[in-house]
Design an enzyme around this catalytic site. Structure first.
Site, PDB file in Angstrom:
ATOM      1  CG  PHE A 276      46.047  -0.729 -43.894  1.00  0.00           C
ATOM      2  CD1 PHE A 276      46.919   0.120 -44.562  1.00  0.00           C
ATOM      3  CD2 PHE A 276      46.590  -1.696 -43.063  1.00  0.00           C
ATOM      4  CE1 PHE A 276      48.303   0.010 -44.402  1.00  0.00           C
ATOM      5  CE2 PHE A 276      47.970  -1.812 -42.907  1.00  0.00           C
ATOM      6  CZ  PHE A 276      48.830  -0.961 -43.586  1.00  0.00           C
TER       7      PHE A 276
ATOM      8  CG  ASP B  26      49.973   7.571 -37.233  1.00  0.00           C
ATOM      9  OD1 ASP B  26      50.142   7.193 -38.415  1.00  0.00           O
ATOM     10  OD2 ASP B  26      50.235   8.718 -36.851  1.00  0.00           O
TER      11      ASP B  26
ATOM     12  CE1 TYR C 278      44.929   5.353 -44.547  1.00  0.00           C
ATOM     13  CE2 TYR C 278      42.782   4.549 -43.848  1.00  0.00           C
ATOM     14  CZ  TYR C 278      43.936   4.391 -44.585  1.00  0.00           C
ATOM     15  OH  TYR C 278      44.107   3.260 -45.353  1.00  0.00           O
TER      16      TYR C 278
ATOM     17  CG  HIS D 122      53.604   0.270 -45.651  1.00  0.00           C
ATOM     18  ND1 HIS D 122      52.719   1.074 -46.335  1.00  0.00           N
ATOM     19  CD2 HIS D 122      53.173   0.250 -44.368  1.00  0.00           C
ATOM     20  CE1 HIS D 122      51.805   1.525 -45.503  1.00  0.00           C
ATOM     21  NE2 HIS D 122      52.048   1.032 -44.299  1.00  0.00           N
TER      22      HIS D 122
END
Length: 226
Positions: A81, A68, A70, A190
């Protein structure tokens, strides 16, 4: 009565317009209206569909899946990202740039703006497209996952030789939506500081994506950022 077209690029509209007419999406819109009346929501409304507007469906080559947006003020810009120029790079993005340097030798960029990747056909897709300020995961299970699952399925069904880049267990859970017989799937840990040392660093997904694209006659991505 015909529905008003949302602020989404035309080639995407042609392939996923049916989702906007479903009951879950109507409920999601109601939820977002209520949320906005009480909380600050990110990204700003005009940027919710930025991933689609930067990367038209007919130009799509690769998909990077995020979770989801920031949740800090000014960070989310609709591309997973990515942060806009002038915004401090979050730790996961810093690690992405470290791997980019390790993989391809590129200088670590000063800006965290990933839109140059998006303009070249890399869909930077969060699976949930909005969030409440300072409350990560606050818009999970409200309908966005239905929408983005449909997007992933549509890419799988209607495209060929797309590179799906799945970082972390959550992104990898979407693998079942992808036809691996006609697309490429790259998996790694990740880039979060909690897991980057467990297989994200050294994954070389930037060079591997370009090798795969070249192998099917597609132009590689210029991953270098200013």
């Amino acid at each position: 009565m015909s529905m008003r077209k949302p602020d989404i690029e035309e080639s995407w509209w042609q392939v996923i317009r049916g989702e906007f007419e479903k009951e879950y999406f109507s409920e999601l819109k109601g939820f977002l209206v209520n949320e906005k009346s009480t909380y600050r929501i990110f990204p700003p409304g005009k940027k919710i569909f930025s991933a689609f507007n930067y990367t038209p469906f007919d130009q799509l080559k690769a998909v990077i899946l995020g979770q989801d947006p920031y949740h800090g003020y000014g960070q989310a810009n609709g591309l997973c990202f990515s942060v806009s120029p002038g915004i401090r790079q979050p730790p996961s993005l810093q690690n992405i740039f470290k791997e980019l340097q390790r993989d391809l030798g590129y200088t670590i960029p000063q800006s965290g703006d990933l839109s140059p990747w998006a303009h070249q056909g890399v869909l930077l897709l969060n699976t949930v497209l909005t969030v409440r300020e300072k409350q990560p995961g606050s818009h999970k299970n409200r309908g966005w996952e239905n929408f983005t699952d449909a997007v992933i399925r549509t890419i799988s069904d209607k495209k060929e030789n797309t590179v799906f880049i799945l970082w972390g267990k959550f992104a990898q859970s979407k693998k079942e939506l992808i036809d691996a017989s006609k697309h490429f799937i790259l998996e790694a840990a990740h880039p979060s500081p909690y897991s980057a040392d467990n297989g994200f660093f050294g994954c070389r997904h930037f060079s591997k994506t370009n090798e795969l694209l070249s192998s099917v006659g597609k132009d590689p991505i210029d991953w270098q950022l200013a």
